[in-house]
Scaffold this motif. Structure first.
Motif, short mmCIF file in Angstrom:
data_model
loop_
_atom_site.label_atom_id
_atom_site.label_comp_id
_atom_site.label_asym_id
_atom_site.label_seq_id
_atom_site.Cartn_x
_atom_site.Cartn_y
_atom_site.Cartn_z
N ARG A 142 39.32 25.93 37.15
CA ARG A 142 39.15 27.39 37.21
C ARG A 142 37.67 27.74 37.23
NH1 ARG A 142 38.50 32.04 34.55
NH2 ARG A 142 39.98 33.71 34.89
N GLU A 143 36.89 27.06 36.40
CA GLU A 143 35.45 27.31 36.35
C GLU A 143 34.79 26.94 37.68
OE1 GLU A 143 31.46 25.98 33.83
OE2 GLU A 143 33.39 25.14 33.27
N ALA A 145 36.22 26.94 40.66
CA ALA A 145 36.59 27.97 41.63
C ALA A 145 35.77 29.24 41.42
CB ALA A 145 38.08 28.28 41.53
N LEU A 146 35.52 29.58 40.17
CA LEU A 146 34.70 30.74 39.86
C LEU A 146 33.27 30.54 40.37
CD1 LEU A 146 34.81 33.48 38.33
CD2 LEU A 146 34.05 32.26 36.31
N LEU A 151 37.91 31.71 43.29
CA LEU A 151 38.91 31.92 42.24
C LEU A 151 39.87 33.03 42.65
CD1 LEU A 151 39.93 31.26 39.37
CD2 LEU A 151 38.44 33.09 38.56
N GLU A 153 43.06 34.88 40.86
CA GLU A 153 43.86 35.01 39.64
C GLU A 153 45.33 35.06 40.01
OE1 GLU A 153 42.97 34.89 36.54
OE2 GLU A 153 40.81 34.95 36.84
#
Length: 178
Positions: A142-143, A145-146, A151, A153
């Motif tokens: 997730r990090e 992708a951010l 990212l 959601e």
């Protein structure tokens, strides 16, 4: 005034600290934590330890005030470069099995506790987990992708450009004849 009394010991301590040799107060210690690549040869321990752009390891370093170094065979990402560096000064560790060195240069009262804290964190990270159950890995992905700007959601709708029937508030437009 009582607050003056509370300030005196710290000012006295700093005065004493400046008079004493700093080697009496600050000590440097190193511990080694072996990475179990012999038991789990296909598991990506280095990636798990580093995290996206090295951020996972940086967070452990920042929270514990210790320096963490991944050393040994497999510590350099490019195997060809690792082979080229083997035997050169400063790269003697490449002849050893994959391991972690933790260096702490801290006050003598806390150095052992910090090293023990780092060892516990690292040993937890070095326990292979089935991918479907790996919450830590999901957080790392997730990090990443951010950081990459990719990212999405879960449960969120596409941007307004994705559907001509939604305005910026996410509401449907009124139908018109024409």
């Amino acid at each position: 005034m009582q607050s003056m009394g509370l300030l005196q010991p710290s000012s006295a301590r700093s005065w004493l600290g400046s008079q004493c040799s700093s080697s009496n107060l600050i000590v440097k210690k190193t511990i080694r934590v072996d990475i179990p690549v012999d038991k789990y040869p296909t598991y990506n321990f280095v990636g798990r330890l580093l995290g996206p752009r090295g951020n996972s390891l940086k967070r452990v370093e920042a929270s514990t005030e210790c320096r963490i170094l991944i050393r040994g065979r497999g510590s350099i990402k490019d195997p060809a470069q690792e082979e080229m560096m083997r035997g050169k000064p400063g790269y003697e560790h490449l002849n050893e099995s994959l391991h972690i060195l933790v260096e702490a240069e801290l006050p003598v009262e806390i150095v052992d506790a910090r090293l023990m804290q780092v060892r516990e964190i690292l040993e937890d990270l070095l326990k292979p987990v089935d991918e479907s159950q790996d919450f830590f890995n999901k957080q790392q992905l997730r990090e990443l992708a951010l950081l990459n700007g990719t990212l999405r959601e879960e449960g969120s709708h596409m941007s307004g450009s994705g559907s001509p029937f939604r305005n910026s508030l996410g509401m449907k437009r009124a139908k018109t004849r024409g």
